[in-house]
Design an enzyme around this catalytic site. Sequence first.
Site, PDB file in Angstrom:
ATOM      1  N   ASP A   1     -10.965   2.865   4.576  1.00 49.62           N
ATOM      2  CA  ASP A   1     -11.280   1.429   4.498  1.00 49.62           C
ATOM      3  C   ASP A   1     -12.792   1.208   4.490  1.00 49.62           C
ATOM      4  OD1 ASP A   1      -9.251  -0.390   4.134  1.00 49.62           O
ATOM      5  OD2 ASP A   1      -8.693  -0.487   6.250  1.00 49.62           O
TER       6      ASP A   1
ATOM      7  N   LYS B   1       0.846  -1.206   0.000  1.00 50.40           N
ATOM      8  CA  LYS B   1       0.000   0.000   0.000  1.00 50.40           C
ATOM      9  C   LYS B   1       0.881   1.255   0.000  1.00 50.40           C
ATOM     10  CE  LYS B   1      -3.802  -2.414   2.241  1.00 50.40           C
ATOM     11  NZ  LYS B   1      -4.455  -2.831   3.495  1.00 50.40           N
TER      12      LYS B   1
ATOM     13  N   GLN C   1      -4.454  -1.475   9.983  1.00 52.78           N
ATOM     14  CA  GLN C   1      -4.378  -2.804   9.360  1.00 52.78           C
ATOM     15  C   GLN C   1      -4.911  -3.885  10.302  1.00 52.78           C
ATOM     16  OE1 GLN C   1      -3.313  -3.428   6.087  1.00 52.78           O
ATOM     17  NE2 GLN C   1      -3.992  -5.515   6.482  1.00 52.78           N
TER      18      GLN C   1
END
Length: 292
Positions: free
Chosen positions: A119, A52, A96
């Site tokens: 997200d 990412k 994460q």
Amino acid sequence: MNILDGKKIANQIKEEIAVEVAQIQTRGEKVPHLAAVLVGNDGASLTYVGSKVRSCKKIGFESTLIHLPEDTTEAVLLQQVADLNANSDIDGYIVQLPLPKHIDEEKILMAVDPDKDVDGFHPTNFGKMALDMETFIPATPFGIMELLRRYDIETEGKHTVVIGRSHIVGRPISILMSQKGKAANATVTITHSRTKDLQEFTKQADIIVSALGVPDFLKATMVKEGVVIIDVGITRVPDATKERGYYITGDVDFEEVAPKASYITPVPGGVGPMTIAMLLKNTLLARKRRQD
Ligand code: NAD
């Protein structure tokens, strides 16, 4: 059989974003800035976060990686989240998953500012998605939708069977594909570990989205001729003959199922790269919203 080349489409999307970033720079405006918080040293998470951050650099985004030790307390992580919420330089960020067991994941996700939640995991954003309102759509289902759209896969009235009901893949993709719009308007069945006789459903499916995380789970006998297969699964299978000590595989027995499928995503190179591309797209959206 046709391959749904997620890597190729993800690269196209990244190039499109890079063009927009160049225009932002030309106007003298601030470029998008994505931050990622990683707690601990889980191998797969390190790989995901690493790619990412690398992707950000390639397309001209700013990026910040906040890597905290495994024994980080919930209070410290909550403070980190509060700092990111308050930091006006950060347009969007991700925490994460999975987090270490001693941290309440829900508590952390609830603390993320929905305007920076690229997200799309915060209940505000998930709720907006379910109501078909503009929002940050979780990157993996967003990537699947975009892949279907760009390959012009007919979904209207088609029976889509989703395997898995997780909050980050199975549940949202079942909602999105049942809504109105392109790559949607499908008749969706969501299946899970308590589903009885799964084959009864998968054999009828025009489209199967598999997100359970069991290697080679979906066999040729479970699908009909011409099915469209979206394999979301990513599992690291230990293999001493590989330099890394493992290989990556999906939920679908590709060798068996591919000859029966009209379209199929490979693993790796299917949904995975699309997930990263759509996270970047959400970050660009976050920047644009903050600019307006
Ligand atoms: P999860 O582990 O949270 O949930 C798995 C789901 O599968 C559950 O809902 C469970 O009910 C269902 N399930 C388990 N066994 C089953 C069975 N025998 N029959 C039917 N359903 C069954 O899932 P997740 O977080 O959505 O991850 C699923 C897989 O997708 C994993 O391999 C993960 O690594 C991968 N993944 C990939 C991406 C990507 O970018 N490609 C993103 C997220 C997750």
